[in-house]
Design a protein around this motif. Sequence first.
Motif, short mmCIF file in Angstrom:
data_model
loop_
_atom_site.label_atom_id
_atom_site.label_comp_id
_atom_site.label_asym_id
_atom_site.label_seq_id
_atom_site.Cartn_x
_atom_site.Cartn_y
_atom_site.Cartn_z
N GLN A 71 1.02 4.30 -2.55
CA GLN A 71 0.46 5.56 -1.99
C GLN A 71 1.71 6.63 -2.32
OE1 GLN A 71 -2.52 6.04 -0.96
NE2 GLN A 71 -2.16 8.07 1.00
N SER A 96 -11.76 8.44 6.50
CA SER A 96 -11.46 7.01 6.75
C SER A 96 -9.70 6.85 6.47
CB SER A 96 -11.56 7.26 4.66
OG SER A 96 -12.54 7.68 4.18
N LYS A 100 -12.63 1.90 2.49
CA LYS A 100 -11.79 2.43 0.70
C LYS A 100 -12.42 2.78 -0.12
CE LYS A 100 -11.52 -2.25 0.88
NZ LYS A 100 -11.09 -4.00 0.23
N ILE A 113 -14.36 -1.68 -4.99
CA ILE A 113 -14.62 -0.38 -4.41
C ILE A 113 -15.72 0.55 -4.35
CG2 ILE A 113 -13.25 1.35 -3.54
CD1 ILE A 113 -10.81 -0.34 -4.24
N TYR A 142 0.71 -1.22 -0.07
CA TYR A 142 -0.76 0.02 0.34
C TYR A 142 0.89 1.16 -0.42
CZ TYR A 142 -3.33 3.56 1.34
OH TYR A 142 -3.75 4.45 1.69
N ARG A 196 -12.57 6.88 0.74
CA ARG A 196 -11.25 7.44 0.40
C ARG A 196 -11.15 7.95 -0.94
NH1 ARG A 196 -8.30 10.39 -0.56
NH2 ARG A 196 -5.57 10.45 0.16
N MET A 197 -11.87 7.30 -1.84
CA MET A 197 -11.90 6.91 -3.10
C MET A 197 -12.44 7.64 -3.22
SD MET A 197 -9.99 6.03 -5.60
CE MET A 197 -10.33 6.76 -7.42
N LEU A 221 -5.92 1.02 -3.64
CA LEU A 221 -6.41 1.11 -2.38
C LEU A 221 -7.62 -0.46 -2.50
CD1 LEU A 221 -9.22 4.46 -2.06
CD2 LEU A 221 -7.69 2.96 -0.18
N ARG A 273 -4.54 5.89 -6.94
CA ARG A 273 -5.08 5.40 -5.63
C ARG A 273 -6.15 4.81 -5.92
NH1 ARG A 273 -4.53 7.86 -1.60
NH2 ARG A 273 -4.27 10.20 -2.30
N TYR A 274 -6.42 4.41 -6.75
CA TYR A 274 -7.92 2.60 -6.58
C TYR A 274 -6.51 1.83 -6.90
CZ TYR A 274 -10.79 -0.18 -8.73
OH TYR A 274 -11.63 -1.45 -8.46
N ILE A 315 -7.78 2.90 8.29
CA ILE A 315 -6.73 2.36 7.26
C ILE A 315 -5.24 2.38 7.82
CG2 ILE A 315 -4.89 1.94 5.63
CD1 ILE A 315 -7.44 3.65 3.49
#
Length: 484
Positions: free
Chosen positions: A118, A238, A190, A347, A114, A193-194, A309, A305-306, A242
């Motif tokens: 990120q 969010s 998730k 997601i 992750y 956050r998206m 996640l 980003r996707y 995580i």
Amino acid sequence: MLSAPAAGGRFHGGAPSWRRLRPPCCLVSPPESDGGSGEPEKERPLLVERYRDGVAKRYILDGDSKLQVNWEKHESHFNTAKDDNAGSLLPQAISDFILPAGFPGSVSDDYLEYMLLQFPTNVTGWICHVLVTSSLLKSLLQAVGVGSFTATSAAASAAAIRWVSKDGIGAFGRLLIGGRFGTLFDDDPKKWRMYADFIGSAGSIFELATPLYPGYFLPLASLGNLAKAVARGFRDPSFRVIQNHFAESGNLGDVAAKEEVWEVGAQLFGLLLGVLIMDTAGVKSSYVTLTLTWLSVRLLHLWFRYQSLTVLKFRTINLKRARILVRTHVAQHKVPGYIACNEEENILTWERFLRPQISFGVPMGRMLGGEQSSEMVNRLLKLYRNEKYILFFEQSGSREPTFLVAFKESATSMSVLRSLWQAHWLHKYQLRQDNVFSWLEESLIALEQGFTDFLKQLGEAGWDQNQIILKVPKEPVLVSEHLD
């Protein structure tokens, strides 16, 4: 920790002085045998002090009961396991700086993957920030009339007022999200956050439009800042969920601190790239080029980003994952592991688009369909007397039925999970006869027989049954002495 010498041993000359210890090459040899006195006393090792750099200090009691210290250098014992898992390409100092203490055992398995995704996500985000800020400043200077008069102090004051005004309106958005939607984030971090990035992208579009309409700087910039504030209101809670998922050893503070290291590193790199992009002739002189550049980088940001996640593997059971679990168990009599289930989870999907359709927290009037039949109410109460919910359905024409669930006062997350299992069983074995209540009774028998096996397989598949995040609606709640 140092331990005292064994019984019969003593320190020569009282408490040992480190300056009196002899180097390894000058260790005193055991005294030789003098004939009839028997075997000489052998050296006796006491303990070894190990350090992270591979140095070891060995304490030895010699034949004269003198304490000797032997310095040794070898491969670090403490870091072998970490190097095998984290990869030996990273020097230990850098690994300690960017990874939580005890990595990888102190965090969840998906942590490093992750964070590696990120980093480019944050870099592209800061590049977009530079491009949007440049656009805002140009439109702000046009709006206050810089260049058309020499009263620069008045222009600066006007610019400051407009800038602060848009920030104040944006702060209202964060206030709204925190107070109104705080219960959303534990269930599906998730997704939120998206969606935070989608909302933030919409805010940037408003800000990018300010050079086209400098006279409307304040409303456009305020709308953009409001959207970004709303996005931040979704983003921060969010991500706290995580982070808590990563901190398997209760090391949330360490995980958060190391995330800050990654974030600041990405920020510095992103700002540098953003400045270099802004300094190119095309972006500097052409609004269209600047906008297309922002759009390209933003789409790349959303893709990263996707991807970041999708690598998250939660062991908690939310509504989406619960649907996957019960659907698989009803159809195949098995429960997927948490890794496979997280990979299957979509997601971006909203609950209303999932099948079968299930409405939680519906009033009894909707279940009855306007008939107000006392016989039907009594049959439902009797049928579900051992459950903490009542499930019925409504159907319009040839469309699939929508299952309706009302909860009793003592309902819990487990009650929601049981109603999900029953609804999926009813969806699979659809009504083939006119007797609806016989069909419902058959589903409750299947629930009683199959749900115990379902829970057993959940534990075997690695799911955390103490973290079933299925919220019971606050209202309406069925309260009656006849329900039990």
